[in-house]
Design an enzyme around this catalytic site. Structure first.
Site, short mmCIF file in Angstrom:
data_model
loop_
_atom_site.label_atom_id
_atom_site.label_comp_id
_atom_site.label_asym_id
_atom_site.label_seq_id
_atom_site.Cartn_x
_atom_site.Cartn_y
_atom_site.Cartn_z
N HIS A 219 0.84 -1.21 0.00
CA HIS A 219 0.00 0.00 0.00
C HIS A 219 0.87 1.25 0.00
CE1 HIS A 219 -3.16 -2.63 2.22
NE2 HIS A 219 -3.64 -2.39 1.02
N LYS B 55 -15.51 -8.66 4.08
CA LYS B 55 -14.34 -8.99 4.90
C LYS B 55 -14.63 -8.67 6.36
CE LYS B 55 -10.68 -7.91 1.53
NZ LYS B 55 -9.69 -6.88 1.16
N ARG C 21 -2.01 -5.74 -8.50
CA ARG C 21 -0.88 -6.66 -8.35
C ARG C 21 -0.97 -7.70 -9.46
NH1 ARG C 21 -2.48 -8.09 -2.38
NH2 ARG C 21 -4.38 -8.16 -3.61
N SER D 192 -2.73 -7.81 2.73
CA SER D 192 -3.12 -7.86 4.15
C SER D 192 -3.68 -9.23 4.55
CB SER D 192 -4.18 -6.80 4.44
OG SER D 192 -3.73 -5.53 4.06
O1 PNS Z 1 -8.90 -3.32 0.26
P1 PNS Z 1 -10.19 -3.85 -0.30
O2 PNS Z 1 -10.97 -4.60 0.76
O3 PNS Z 1 -9.99 -4.66 -1.54
O4 PNS Z 1 -11.05 -2.56 -0.70
C1 PNS Z 1 -12.38 -2.69 -1.15
C2 PNS Z 1 -13.14 -1.39 -0.90
C3 PNS Z 1 -13.13 -1.07 0.59
C4 PNS Z 1 -12.49 -0.28 -1.69
C5 PNS Z 1 -14.61 -1.59 -1.40
O5 PNS Z 1 -15.19 -2.66 -0.71
C6 PNS Z 1 -15.44 -0.32 -1.25
O6 PNS Z 1 -15.39 0.55 -2.09
N1 PNS Z 1 -16.19 -0.22 -0.14
C7 PNS Z 1 -17.03 0.93 0.14
C8 PNS Z 1 -18.51 0.58 -0.08
C9 PNS Z 1 -18.81 0.55 -1.56
O7 PNS Z 1 -18.91 1.57 -2.21
N2 PNS Z 1 -18.94 -0.68 -2.10
C10 PNS Z 1 -19.14 -0.91 -3.50
C11 PNS Z 1 -17.84 -0.92 -4.26
S1 PNS Z 1 -18.10 -1.46 -5.92
#
Ligand code: PNS
Length: 169
Positions: free
Chosen positions: A24, A48, A97, A135
């Site tokens: 990150h 998650k 990645r 992570s």
């Molecule tokens: O690090 P991650 O878990 O891959 O990140 C995913 C994240 C947190 C960016 C995604 O789940 C997100 O945008 N969450 C906020 C809620 C939302 O808008 N969800 C729809 C995304 S298409």
């Protein structure tokens, strides 16, 4: 297309950051060479379960990026596109990645685009060293006593070990 040029050169870098890894940090350092400002957003991923609280994650990120000019940290529990609207930002920055990230990222990009036509997602390729770490696998290995030193900032590494109560490593 609703507008030709975006008004600001700010990007939101959203993620779970549970916890922030060297991968990150690498993306943040690459990103700030391109954007004037980056908002690192600890966002909610309903698929998650998290190890660190949002406050802990924000504090760890703040500590790691405190010397990088133009970077700030925030958290949000709603829809990502709503946060972007609220902040007047049009760009989402994500790290890419290995090939395994591709489908997940495309799915999110297209869903975000469906929610708001104002938003574009840009991907930065992570440093080769961090290609196969993240992570989730770091937590999995640390939780059963494996070494993850060097994959996380030192202070974060210590906090991770403390969570699993195996300070012997
Ligand atoms: O690090 P991650 O878990 O891959 O990140 C995913 C994240 C947190 C960016 C995604 O789940 C997100 O945008 N969450 C906020 C809620 C939302 O808008 N969800 C729809 C995304 S298409």
């Amino acid at each position: 297309m609703t507008q030709d040029k975006f008004a600001t050169k700010t990007a939101v870098y959203p993620g779970s950051f549970d916890p922030i890894t060297n991968g990150h940090v690498d993306i943040i350092k690459r990103g700030i060479r391109i954007f004037d400002e980056i908002i690192i957003l600890v966002a909610y991923n309903s698929s998650k379960s998290s190890l660190f609280t949002v406050e802990e994650r924000v504090a760890m990120i703040r500590e790691e990026v405190k010397d990088i000019e133009g970077v700030r940290v925030d958290s949000y529990s709603g829809l990502l596109v709503d946060y972007l609207k609220k902040e007047g930002v049009n760009v989402i920055m994500r790290g890419m990645r290995a090939l395994s990230d591709f489908e997940y990222e495309f799915q999110m990009t297209l869903m975000n685009r469906r929610q708001s036509r104002e938003v574009e997602t840009v991907f930065l390729m992570s440093g080769f060293k961090w290609f196969y770490t993240g992570s989730q696998i770091i937590k999995q290995v640390a939780s059963i006593g494996g070494s993850v030193k060097g994959l996380l900032p030192d202070k974060v590494h210590k906090k991770l070990l403390a969570k699993f109560n195996n300070g012997r490593k």
